[in-house]
Write an enzyme that holds these catalytic residues in place. Structure first.
Site, mmCIF file in Angstrom:
data_model
loop_
_atom_site.group_PDB
_atom_site.id
_atom_site.type_symbol
_atom_site.label_atom_id
_atom_site.label_comp_id
_atom_site.label_asym_id
_atom_site.label_seq_id
_atom_site.Cartn_x
_atom_site.Cartn_y
_atom_site.Cartn_z
ATOM 1 N N VAL A 77 0.859 -1.174 0.000
ATOM 2 C CA VAL A 77 0.000 0.000 0.000
ATOM 3 C C VAL A 77 0.896 1.225 0.000
ATOM 4 C CG1 VAL A 77 -2.004 -1.053 1.104
ATOM 5 C CG2 VAL A 77 -0.177 -0.086 2.513
ATOM 6 N N SER A 78 0.350 2.367 -0.451
ATOM 7 C CA SER A 78 1.182 3.547 -0.659
ATOM 8 C C SER A 78 1.526 4.284 0.620
ATOM 9 C CB SER A 78 0.488 4.503 -1.640
ATOM 10 O OG SER A 78 0.297 3.867 -2.887
ATOM 11 N N THR A 79 0.644 4.258 1.607
ATOM 12 C CA THR A 79 0.884 4.995 2.850
ATOM 13 C C THR A 79 0.618 4.096 4.050
ATOM 14 O OG1 THR A 79 -1.389 5.801 3.056
ATOM 15 C CG2 THR A 79 0.120 7.123 1.715
#
Length: 226
Positions: A28-30
């Site tokens: 996931v990006s964050t």
């Protein structure tokens, strides 16, 4: 070891004998985003071990991905929820999967139903690689054509000048006054001290040389009347 660009452009064609373990990779990006859905999909697919990163795809330092790649053995299959979870770009994805095939490791993307251990999956991946190379060549060609057209119009290419002609004139005027230092003038104009020296080269010979270069020429005295 990561594959070279030549290896990425020409992926291996021989099939991988999928006899080993399914290893999952999620991302996931964050840190605020949850991995639950991806982890569930990978577990349902039969992955016995899952590595996961919480980092943007643009970040090259994906520690868990490198751990997963190091963990894989010939015959294993790397499984991802979707292709965009693995590669930062199509070129990055092709390089990674080509490297896996050279190590006799398979690759499966659940969302796209892509499996490089099957003839159909290998064909699709070859199409991806060919399209990526075609797009890259179009971009390079378009860039060259754009630069040539700009040069023909007289456009100045490269980095913009650090000081405008007006700033240079202003600097020269300020430098003729002994109380003004080069450092103070540079701060006033928002440039570095070295930039002032670059655009006012007379400074290298000292203030007197600059004053002589900028002093207006005196008119010749009138000839006395006979």
């Amino acid at each position: 070891m990561l594959p070279t660009s030549r290896d990425a452009e020409h992926p291996a064609t021989e099939p991988v004998a999928a006899t080993g373990t399914l290893i999952g990779y999620a991302r996931v990006s964050t840190k605020a985003q949850l991995l639950d859905r991806q982890m569930h999909a990978l577990t349902e697919a039969g992955c016995v071990r899952i590595f996961a990163d919480k980092k943007s795809g643009k970040n090259a330092e994906r520690e868990e991905l490198w751990k997963a790649l190091d963990y894989l053995r010939p015959g294993d299959i790397l499984v991802v929820p979707s292709m965009d979870r693995l590669g930062r770009s199509i070129q990055d994805l092709i390089a990674l999967v080509s490297g896996l095939r050279q190590r006799e490791v398979g690759f499966t993307s659940l969302h796209e139903s892509l499996d490089t251990t099957t003839p159909g999956g290998r064909l699709v991946f070859h199409v991806f690689a060919a399209l990526a190379e075609f797009i890259r060549e179009l971009i390079v060609q378009g860039t060259h054509e754009g630069l040539d057209a700009a040069r023909a119009r007289g456009v100045r290419l490269g980095r913009p000048a650090a000081m405008t002609p007006e700033q240079i004139r202003h600097a020269r005027d300020l430098l003729t006054r002994p109380e003004n230092t080069v450092v103070s003038i540079a701060k006033l104009l928002g440039v570095s001290r070295n930039t002032v020296y670059k655009y006012v080269p007379e400074l290298k010979d000292g203030r007197p040389a600059l004053a002589a270069a900028t002093a207006p020429a005196l008119p010749h005295p009138a000839e006395p009347c006979p």
